[in-house]
Scaffold this motif. Structure first.
Motif, short mmCIF file in Angstrom:
data_model
loop_
_atom_site.label_atom_id
_atom_site.label_comp_id
_atom_site.label_asym_id
_atom_site.label_seq_id
_atom_site.Cartn_x
_atom_site.Cartn_y
_atom_site.Cartn_z
N UNK A 136 12.00 0.18 18.03
CA UNK A 136 11.56 -1.21 18.02
C UNK A 136 10.72 -1.50 16.78
N UNK A 137 9.81 -0.58 16.45
CA UNK A 137 8.94 -0.77 15.27
C UNK A 137 9.77 -0.81 13.99
N UNK A 192 0.81 -1.22 0.00
CA UNK A 192 0.00 0.00 0.00
C UNK A 192 0.84 1.27 0.00
N UNK A 193 1.96 1.27 0.74
CA UNK A 193 2.73 2.51 0.94
C UNK A 193 4.15 2.48 0.38
N UNK A 235 7.04 8.45 9.26
CA UNK A 235 6.25 8.51 10.51
C UNK A 235 4.79 8.09 10.29
N UNK A 236 4.22 8.46 9.16
CA UNK A 236 2.83 8.08 8.88
C UNK A 236 2.70 6.56 8.70
N UNK A 237 3.67 5.96 8.03
CA UNK A 237 3.64 4.51 7.81
C UNK A 237 3.83 3.78 9.14
N UNK A 238 4.72 4.29 9.99
CA UNK A 238 4.96 3.65 11.29
C UNK A 238 3.70 3.63 12.16
#
Length: 192
Positions: free
Chosen positions: A139-140, A24-25, A31-34
């Protein structure tokens, strides 16, 4: 990696979420994807619930208090144990800290099953860890990239007796500020 290695279905769900995000991205971790990783967020929160990053936090009493019949004078240092606070969260039910049976990231996806005020991996209140957001972001990013590049792995040296609690079969590091296996977590990367 220990908990995801013990729960390959959870690791597979993380991979599938990452595949959907990339479709999708694209590959960029903006930051928006995270913010679009609900399952990965749940996995990280559940890992920190069962194996918090630090065991103890400290405070200073603002006034003289009595705890369990013992008087603690104003200005004295006191410590609280984050792991024990999580362990004694009665809202989680029996066996919720068991590495095999209690590890349920899906509990974080529903406001009714999500842990409450007793979940404090970074402390609480005005003295909460100022690096909490950075730590969660790191971590993400790490787990996202790992899931994208290493979709299959297995734990090495993890022959355990299913009749005994796994926690009793892992040699835990006794001189660390973090709950970690004594010999680390050895993995074998498998072909895609």
């Amino acid at each position: 990696l220990l908990l995801m290695g013990l729960h390959p279905d959870v690791w597979q769900a993380v991979i599938e979420e990452q595949e959907a995000i990339v479709a999708q991205h694209g590959d960029q971790l903006t930051p928006q994807v995270l913010e679009a990783f609900p399952y990965l967020d749940a996995v990280i929160q559940e890992i920190m619930r069962i194996l918090p990053l630090t065991l103890v936090s400290k405070r200073v009493t603002e006034e003289t208090i009595v705890v369990g019949g013992i008087q603690i004078p104003k200005g004295w240092p006191v410590s609280y144990n984050i792991y024990l606070t999580h362990q004694h969260d009665e809202s989680m039910g029996e066996g919720h800290m068991d590495l095999l049976k209690g590890f349920r990231p899906d509990r974080w996806l529903n406001s009714e099953t999500r842990p409450g005020k007793d979940y404090i991996p970074f402390g609480v209140g005005p003295r909460q860890c100022p690096g909490a957001f950075l730590a969660l972001t790191e971590m993400k990013v790490f787990v996202s990239l790992l899931a994208r590049e290493m979709p299959r792995f297995e734990l090495m040296d993890m022959d355990y007796d299913p009749g005994l609690p796994i926690e009793q079969q892992i040699r835990w590091n006794k001189v660390s500020a973090m709950i970690t296996p004594e010999d680390g977590v050895r993995i074998r990367v498998l072909p895609k």
